[in-house]
Design an enzyme around this catalytic site. Structure first.
Site, short mmCIF file in Angstrom:
data_model
loop_
_atom_site.label_atom_id
_atom_site.label_comp_id
_atom_site.label_asym_id
_atom_site.label_seq_id
_atom_site.Cartn_x
_atom_site.Cartn_y
_atom_site.Cartn_z
N ASN A 92 0.87 -1.17 0.00
CA ASN A 92 0.00 0.00 0.00
C ASN A 92 0.91 1.23 0.00
O ASN A 92 1.48 1.58 1.03
CB ASN A 92 -0.88 -0.04 1.26
CG ASN A 92 -1.72 1.21 1.43
OD1 ASN A 92 -1.79 2.05 0.52
ND2 ASN A 92 -2.36 1.35 2.58
N TRP A 93 1.04 1.83 -1.16
CA TRP A 93 1.99 2.96 -1.28
C TRP A 93 1.45 4.25 -0.67
O TRP A 93 2.19 5.21 -0.51
CB TRP A 93 2.31 3.20 -2.77
CG TRP A 93 3.06 2.11 -3.44
CD1 TRP A 93 3.35 0.85 -2.95
CD2 TRP A 93 3.67 2.16 -4.74
NE1 TRP A 93 4.07 0.14 -3.86
CE2 TRP A 93 4.29 0.92 -4.98
CE3 TRP A 93 3.73 3.14 -5.73
CZ2 TRP A 93 4.96 0.62 -6.16
CZ3 TRP A 93 4.40 2.85 -6.92
CH2 TRP A 93 5.01 1.61 -7.13
N LYS A 94 0.18 4.28 -0.35
CA LYS A 94 -0.46 5.48 0.22
C LYS A 94 -0.21 6.69 -0.70
O LYS A 94 -0.15 6.53 -1.91
CB LYS A 94 0.01 5.69 1.65
CG LYS A 94 -0.16 4.42 2.49
CD LYS A 94 -0.05 4.62 3.96
CE LYS A 94 -0.27 3.30 4.67
NZ LYS A 94 -0.22 3.38 6.11
N HIS A 136 -9.62 1.11 4.64
CA HIS A 136 -8.37 1.32 5.37
C HIS A 136 -8.62 2.27 6.55
O HIS A 136 -9.42 3.21 6.42
CB HIS A 136 -7.31 1.90 4.43
CG HIS A 136 -5.95 1.90 5.06
ND1 HIS A 136 -5.56 2.87 5.94
CD2 HIS A 136 -4.91 1.03 4.95
CE1 HIS A 136 -4.32 2.59 6.35
NE2 HIS A 136 -3.91 1.49 5.78
N GLU A 176 -7.01 4.68 7.68
CA GLU A 176 -6.78 6.11 7.38
C GLU A 176 -8.00 6.71 6.67
O GLU A 176 -8.30 7.89 6.84
CB GLU A 176 -5.49 6.26 6.55
CG GLU A 176 -4.26 6.07 7.43
CD GLU A 176 -3.02 5.56 6.71
OE1 GLU A 176 -2.97 5.61 5.47
OE2 GLU A 176 -2.10 5.10 7.42
N GLU A 215 -5.61 -4.90 10.39
CA GLU A 215 -4.59 -3.88 10.62
C GLU A 215 -4.91 -3.14 11.92
O GLU A 215 -5.71 -2.19 11.91
CB GLU A 215 -4.57 -2.88 9.47
CG GLU A 215 -4.21 -3.48 8.14
CD GLU A 215 -3.58 -2.45 7.21
OE1 GLU A 215 -2.46 -2.69 6.77
OE2 GLU A 215 -4.20 -1.41 6.97
N GLY A 239 2.25 2.37 10.78
CA GLY A 239 3.20 3.47 10.64
C GLY A 239 3.87 3.87 11.94
O GLY A 239 4.54 4.90 12.02
N SER A 255 3.19 -1.98 10.30
CA SER A 255 4.63 -2.01 10.53
C SER A 255 5.27 -3.37 10.20
O SER A 255 6.17 -3.82 10.91
CB SER A 255 4.96 -1.60 11.97
OG SER A 255 4.55 -0.26 12.20
N GLY A 313 2.83 -1.09 4.28
CA GLY A 313 2.86 0.32 3.92
C GLY A 313 4.29 0.77 3.67
O GLY A 313 4.86 0.56 2.60
N GLY A 314 4.89 1.37 4.69
CA GLY A 314 6.22 1.97 4.57
C GLY A 314 7.25 1.09 3.88
O GLY A 314 7.97 1.55 2.98
#
Ligand code: PGA
Length: 250
Positions: A10-12, A96, A98, A168, A174, A213, A234-235
């Site tokens: 997930n590149w956001k 998600h 977010e 999640e 994150g 994470s 993600g990251g």
């Protein structure tokens, strides 16, 4: 029942088309033909076309991060399911945390998005997870089962077969804090039991991914758990090197 292992990035809100080209070129160059892991990348909307072209000869699958609950029409700035399909998208992240937190997405909106996604031929990655407050209050299971039940409300068995769930925990996203493999396994097992109550026929075949994470050094411990079928990253998906290491750990 054996389920596929899935690693989704997930590149956001990261990567211009030029940066997307760079990252995908590195991923494709280090792609292994001997792996059965389903690899998905979810760049932002503006990079989907570039990504789709670059992935045309690759087994890496394209995903999006959101979609409209409407089919088409006067919904300024929205992107429809059929637009995604026409761009070569197969998977779409829905619900998600977010989106729930910053854009006030409710369970009923998420339910509408799941329906339109599946009806248009997309495979949703449906995210659920509790906040730190909810965990500390002992409400994690209640929150997650509520999100699950409300999210899939009205989906047929055939619809449910296209679903991937992602657990999640919001406090792990994150933050560098990960659920321990045992904590994650407990919740994944609970999710699978809930899926069985919703529709016994799909509980064993629904992939349930862990997210929050996930990094190369903690991936193997999580991915070895019996009910963890992959990761939503993600990251660590923004570097070809760390993303490939997570795929190798699967
Ligand atoms: P993270 O994000 O790996 O950076 O914690 C995961 C996600 O939000 O999907």
């Amino acid at each position: 029942m054996s389920r596929p292992k899935i690693i989704a990035g997930n590149w956001k809100m990261n990567c211009t088309p030029a940066e997307t080209k760079e990252l995908i070129t590195s991923l494709v160059a280090s792609e292994r033909s001997d792996t059965e892991v389903v690899t998905i990348v979810c760049p932002p909307f503006t990079s989907l076309s570039a990504a789709s072209e670059l992935l045309s000869k690759s087994s890496i699958v394209l995903g999006a991060q959101n979609l409209s609950e409407h089919e088409s029409g006067a919904y300024t700035a929205e992107i429809s399911a059929s637009m995604l399909v026409a761009t070569g998208v197969k998977y779409v992240i829905i619900g998600h945390s977010e989106r729930r937190q910053y854009y006030y997405e409710t369970d009923s909106l998420i339910n509408a998005k799941l329906k339109i996604a599946i009806n248009t031929g997309l495979f949703p990655i449906f995210c659920v997870g509790e906040t730190l407050e909810e965990r500390e209050a002992g409400n994690s299971q209640e929150v997650v089962s509520g999100q699950l039940l409300n999210g899939v409300n009205g989906l047929s068995v055939e619809n449910l077969k296209n679903l991937t769930v992602a657990y999640e925990p919001v406090w792990a996203i994150g933050t560098g804090k990960t659920a321990t493999p045992e904590m994650a396994q407990d919740m994944h097992k609970f999710i699978r039991e809930n899926m069985a109550k919703i529709e016994p026929a799909i509980a064993n075949s629904t992939p349930i991914l862990y997210g929050g994470s996930v990094k190369p050094d903690n991936a193997a411990g999580l991915l070895n758990q019996p009910d963890i079928d992959g990761a939503l990253v993600g990251g660590a998906s923004l570097s070809a090197d760390s993303f490939m290491k997570i795929i190798e750990a699967a």
